[in-house]
Scaffold this active site. Structure first.
Site, mmCIF file in Angstrom:
data_model
loop_
_atom_site.group_PDB
_atom_site.id
_atom_site.type_symbol
_atom_site.label_atom_id
_atom_site.label_comp_id
_atom_site.label_asym_id
_atom_site.label_seq_id
_atom_site.Cartn_x
_atom_site.Cartn_y
_atom_site.Cartn_z
ATOM 1 C CB CYS A 128 -0.977 -0.026 1.135
ATOM 2 S SG CYS A 128 -0.310 -0.200 2.822
ATOM 3 C CG HIS A 156 -4.401 0.765 3.746
ATOM 4 N ND1 HIS A 156 -3.840 -0.059 3.074
ATOM 5 C CD2 HIS A 156 -5.279 1.559 3.224
ATOM 6 C CE1 HIS A 156 -4.324 0.165 1.630
ATOM 7 N NE2 HIS A 156 -5.237 1.011 1.896
ATOM 8 C CG ASP A 162 -6.891 2.597 -0.843
ATOM 9 O OD1 ASP A 162 -5.591 2.497 -1.340
ATOM 10 O OD2 ASP A 162 -7.230 1.916 0.105
#
Lengths: 323, 648
Positions: free
Chosen positions: B401, B445, B461
């Site tokens: 991520c 994250h 995202d």
């Protein structure tokens, strides 16, 4: 004021029965100090388990207090007895205790105090108490006889006085104790002392030389035991043979009869020393197998022999002129 | 001594190895002294005294070298451990023994600085039992109790102490700490999300199974893909590391925001991470009441004080929000890029910029780029050196991520769109046992927020373009099967499931422990006591309740200790009814009198009843002393029929 409190205490005592006192020991206070430190630490660090431990230990201390109380509270003093002794010898008291709880008690320390009045002050812990003895274990419902020596003080009756039972079991954080007062009195004979010889020649005018008279020296046969016969004459070997108590009969030199009188010790200056001298004579006469009597200003004991007679005479000496 | 060793055992994990060595050596010395009469350091044998002193000296020097000083949590604990072990060898009398025991309790307490979980608590109870047993044995000078008896007595005392302990725990007025300053290292060693991000750092967290926080939702739980737990926002970069915008005066302002959409009320139990930020579901409508906290301009919630103990935080969040829709100076910070770095990335972004008229188009191009090229989502990306962003985007294309978030932000900034990285957690796992959502470190994250005119900061995202699974189903789908399962159990599916069940149950227990035992402070105490019916939980009332409780518990303990149910056998019971009848008629049986003597005494008073009295006495004696030839019903009947009728 003190007297009033003392009376009040005794009255309260009569209502409630025996009192058990409990205070923390030195280690108990240290323990408390440590707990406070732990609590402060726990608060400072907002540490929940620190709180838990602190509270657990506080509770343990509290529970220990109950255990400590329980350990002592149900120990009952039943009675005490002891054989007469001569002044200066230790009185060997036999104290009978019973555990009336259904749990075992441990580490009960016994002390006694030679005083007649019972103290109303519960904090009078060690003052005047001496002669330790420890009952290590007393099972539920059991009784125990404790052989407890106490020094004899002077002739006459001596009572056991106050007995204290105390314990620090189980954790040693508390000192728990309780008092008993015993009414048991023990006779203390005068101390056998004196330089004068046994006044044999003076009083042996009516000496009997009959060989059938019982003596101490030569064995002449066995006779059946009768109450009052001296224990040391029992024929133990014969007893083992056929289960009948027999007495060894002796003949031989006969000591004759001897009157031990107050006048005979008139030359001794001190009142107590005279009694000591008489006491010594009695023992010597008894040893020698002489029939002896005692003639005191207020008491006359006729000729006799044996343990009972001896006790009789010694008692008269012990209680002579004793208000 | 065993208690001391057990108490010290957990410390060996946190302390340098030599502390353990000295401790074990000292204990060994003592054991050998008892078993094999090794000499101990006494005044008489000066050489051993010297050895002892030398060890002490070495220990202090080592302490000083290891910690630099003797003040502070770790050094203090090490000091206590060493001192205690040296003391063990020196114990000579009662006083030493007691002091060692009490210091042992201290050692247990210090253990709680590091861990307060259930096993630690159990260990504490065991240590207390052993210490108590050793104190008892100290007071049992003739050893009339066996070891087993000692442990039994100590355990029973502990059990009796527990009600009182609970009472104290609930009712003892709690004071909010600290009372005095805590040492610098009081709260060190807590892991979690940092206020800076270097590529590869979050993936270390990914391997951690530690719990970051737990959430209890009041009503419904949002979809997994909506569970964005907002943490530190990163603005500034030097090309490798991303950091927060370090402008206090700007950051302490409340942002301009409006919320809409679904409302979620929830309570977070945040594990201590020793940092000031809180994690809230994107986007919280109000800062919580406790701990005292405020918004930052980029939408974080920050506590005034670092979170160094477990905190319960009540929050309310909305699914939709508009954040800082108006242009301001701060936005320029979201365009900053290090000079002369990432040339290829810049080039790509500029091409896109020329092709698109709208920022949204740019965003879509970038997401499509991740999606359509051979980018992979992996937990074990290759180590990047040099210009990490360029190498990731054009060469390795394997990342996590943070890689996607960082490179996406760089792309956006290069194309003139303000962008920033938001770190935090995504998702979480619902524990079916107690319904709590558990968010672990591995749920860490990073995502991106871009600023669009009139819309404000919008969440993008980029990871979802590569691995939609991560967003929709949580991290565990990405994890290899059997991850974090003991090696032996990883072999079969059923065992993995079993392990999972055990773990969820344990987690729920652990959570209850945290919620009720460890979090029990002044606030929770107030709450609990109010629920218990205490209308005004001030300290006077607590003291009163506590006193009442003490009395009650004391009574119970005394009752337990003293009360013994007399066990009469039925025969004696029947006989005692006979005695009672006699007593009512005026003939009380003295305690020590046997039945035959009593019968004789009765017959004197009631000669006309002598036959019946003899009959009853005979039956009783036969039954009570072994002859079973007569039946109990005879006795019952005889006693029932019997009446003390006075003779005429």
């Amino acid at each position: 004021m003190t007297q009033y409190l003392s009376q009040l205490y005794q009255r309260l005592n009569a209502v409630r029965g025996r009192r058990v006192f409990i205070i923390p020991t030195r280690f108990g206070f240290i323990y408390a100090g440590f707990l406070i430190l732990i609590l402060l630490g726990a608060i400072n660090y907002s540490n929940s388990l620190g709180h838990v431990l602190c509270f657990l230990l506080v509770s343990m201390g509290w529970v220990a207090m109950h255990h400590s109380y329980r350990n002592v509270a149900k120990i009952e003093f039943i009675n005490a007895y002891a054989n007469p002794v001569f002044a200066g010898q230790a009185i060997k008291f036999n104290l009978l205790f019973e555990n009336r709880c259904h749990r075992t008690s441990y580490q009960i320390e016994l002390t006694s105090k030679q005083s007649k009045s019972r103290s109303w002050n519960p904090f009078e812990r060690l003052g005047g108490f001496a002669h330790n003895y420890t009952i290590t274990q007393l099972k539920a419902g059991d009784t125990i006889t404790v052989h407890y020596p106490v020094p004899s003080l002077r002739r006459g009756y001596q009572s056991l006085g106050q007995i204290r039972i105390a314990s620090q079991f189980p954790l040693g954080l508390y000192h728990t104790w309780s008092y008993f007062t015993s009414d048991t009195k023990v006779l203390v004979y005068p101390q056998p002392l004196g330089a004068l010889a046994l006044p044999l020649s003076k009083d042996s005018g009516d000496q009997i030389t009959d060989p059938t008279q019982k003596g101490n020296d030569d064995f002449s046969g066995l006779n059946t035991y009768r109450a009052g016969d001296p224990l040391r004459a029992i024929a133990w070997k014969a007893l083992a043979r056929d289960d009948v108590f027999r007495i060894k009969q002796f003949t031989g030199y006969q000591g004759g009869q001897l009157m031990l009188s107050w006048d005979a010790v008139a030359q001794v200056a001190d009142h107590e020393a005279r009694l000591s001298q008489l006491c010594k004579w009695i023992l010597q006469a008894d040893e020698a197998g002489i029939d002896y009597g005692l003639n005191l200003p207020n008491r006359f004991i006729n000729y006799g022999y044996g343990d009972v007679h001896r006790h009789h005479c010694l008692t008269a000496l012990a209680l002579f002129d004793n208000e | 001594m065993a208690g001391l060793s057990l108490g010290a055992l957990p410390h060996f994990i946190y302390q340098p190895i030599w502390v353990a060595i000295i401790f074990i050596a000292m204990i060994f010395w003592r054991i050998m002294a008892i078993r094999h009469f090794w000499p101990l350091p006494t005044k008489q044998i000066s050489s051993f005294k010297l050895i002892h002193l030398a060890i002490a000296g070495i220990a202090f020097v080592l302490l000083f070298i290891s910690y630099g000083n003797l003040i502070g949590r770790d050094a203090g604990v090490a000091l206590l451990t060493v001192m205690l072990s040296l003391k063990v060898v020196e114990i000579r009398n009662h006083r030493d023994y007691y002091i060692s025991c009490f210091l042992g309790y201290f050692l247990v307490v210090t253990n709680f600085f590091y861990s307060q979980n259930i096993p630690t608590a159990l260990l504490m109870f065991i240590v207390v039992i052993i210490m108590t047993a050793s104190l008892i044995s100290l007071n049992d000078s003739k050893k009339s109790l066996s070891n087993k008896g000692l442990i039994k007595l100590a355990s029973s005392m502990l059990l009796q102490a527990i009600p009182l302990m609970l009472l104290l725990f609930v009712l003892f007025p709690r004071i909010a700490g600290p009372l005095w300053g805590l040492p610098q290292d009081a709260h060190s060693g807590k892991s979690g999300i940092d206020d800076s991000m270097t590529l590869g750092k979050i993936s270390q967290l990914i391997l951690s199974d530690e719990i970051a926080f737990r959430v209890r939702f009041k009503d419904q739980i949002p979809a997994q893909s909506q569970l964005y737990w907002r943490g530190p926002v990163l603005w500034q970069t030097d090309g490798i590391t991303w950091t927060e915008l370090n402008k206090r005066h700007v950051m302490s302002h409340r942002p301009d925001f409006t919320t809409s959409g679904n409302e979620y009320a929830y309570t977070i139990t945040l594990e201590p991470h020793n940092k000031r930020w809180l994690f809230a579901l994107d986007f919280p409508s109000e800062p919580p009441l406790t701990p005292a906290s405020h918004y930052t301009y980029d939408g974080q919630l920050r506590s005034i004080k670092p979170i160094n103990q477990r905190q319960q935080i009540r929050l309310r969040s909305y699914s939709q929000f508009s954040l800082n829709p108006k242009q301001d100076d701060v936005i320029n910070n979201a365009l900053q890029l290090p000079d002369k770095l990432h040339p290829r990335t810049r080039q790509l972004a500029q091409t896109w910029q020329q092709q698109s008229s709208q920022p949204t188009e740019l965003i879509n191009k970038a997401l499509a780029y991740f999606n359509q090229n051979d980018f992979y989502y992996t937990l074990t990306p290759p180590v990047l050196t040099g210009d990490t962003i360029d190498r990731f985007l054009f060469e390795s294309r394997r990342g996590f991520c943070e890689h996607y978030a960082a490179s996406f932000t760089v792309l956006m900034r290069a194309a003139g769109v303000p962008a920033r990285i938001v770190t935090g957690y995504l998702g979480g796992e619902i524990n079916p046992v107690d319904g709590f959502l558990v968010v672990r470190q591995r749920d860490a994250h990073a995502w991106v927020e871009v600023w669009l005119e009139d819309q404000g900061w919008i969440r993008i995202d980029p990871t979802s373009a590569v691995s939609p699974q991560r967003i929709d189903q949580g991290i565990s789908t990405i994890m290899p099967e059997g991850f974090n399962t003991p090696l032996l159990m990883a072999s079969s599916r059923q065992l993995i499931d079993l392990w999972h069940t055990i773990r969820t149950n344990w987690d729920a227990l652990d959570n209850a422990w945290n919620q009720w035992i460890l979090a029990y402070g002044p606030e929770l105490q107030k709450e609990v006591l109010q629920k218990l019916g205490m209308t005004k939980p001030d300290w006077q009332t607590m003291a009163l309740w506590l006193a009442m409780g003490f009395v009650l518990v004391s009574l119970l303990i005394s009752f337990y200790l003293f009360y013994h149910r007399p066990r009469y056998d039925p025969v004696s019971q029947l006989y005692s009814t006979f005695c009672k009848k006699a007593a009512r008629a005026g003939c009380v049986r003295p305690k020590q009198q046997g039945p035959l003597d009593f019968a004789r005494a009765l017959k004197q008073g009631y000669p006309h009843l002598s036959q019946q009295i003899d009959h009853i006495t005979e039956l009783y004696i036969n039954l009570h002393f072994g002859k079973q030839t007569v039946s109990m019903s005879d006795l019952r009947f005889a006693i029932k029929q019997f009446k003390f009728t006075p003779s005429n």
